[in-house]
Enzyme design. Sequence first.
Site: not given
Length: 247
Positions: A27, A30, A75
């Site tokens: 994770d 982004g 996702n």
Amino acid sequence: MLFDLFRKKKKLSPERPVPTHIAIVMDGNGRWAKKRGLPRQAGHKVGAEAFRTIANYAKSIGLKYLTVYAFSTENWKRPEEEVNAIMELLEKYLREAIRDMEKNRVRFCFFGDLSRLSPQLQEEAREAVERSAKYEGVQVNFCLNYGGRAEVVRAAQRFAQACVEGKCKPEELTERMLSDLMYSQNVPDPELVIRPGGELRTSNFLLWQSAYAEYYFTDVLWPEFGPEELEKAIAAYNSRKRRFGGV
Ligand code: FPP
């Protein structure tokens, strides 16, 4: 060789205990990209490289199983452009893994419903599994279109089907049998689940298999998660007492 130098510098003894199975939620890609003013896809690209480094390092320290959350059932809600970018990275990675298979000798496995993936990606996954089955050493499990609850539902459906066919009775079901109906059949449960990226949740990852796993959370974003971070997680794991419900 590079990793040997790294371990020497960090004074890491080759005899230190390493878990058998580590699972990772990759994770923070982004946010890593956003911090640099880059598109999210750029974060996934560096994230894929971070995975490559961690997989090689895991192999060098004698880890037997490494499971990574590459794409969840949730996702698909992301913008099409981002989903496509992740799929392209996976395809590229698998093509290269198949090409370099003899050199790397990593065994591949996939957890998840691959039927929704592109025919090309499905074919690459199949080829990677088939051609790498002979390697001993580390096994990498890619969770692709994977969800922990969906996995439990699938196992329950498979068991129910076996009952309908008269192969077993509902009261005969045991935890062992249900484990064998999961994607992770034949893979021991992870002792350590690592989540970089600062979020403190499991996000539907290995719900059944993580019943007694130790969790390690860190704010480090996945693209920056390297061997040093993995060693910190292993050291934290080794410092904990696992009691499995006992005293
Ligand atoms: C989570 O970060 C990451 C993903 C949903 C995708 C993971 C995919 C890769 C690392 C690339 C392909 C992998 C391989 C092994 C070739 P996020 O996007 O949710 O990050 P954020 O929370 O900062 O937005």
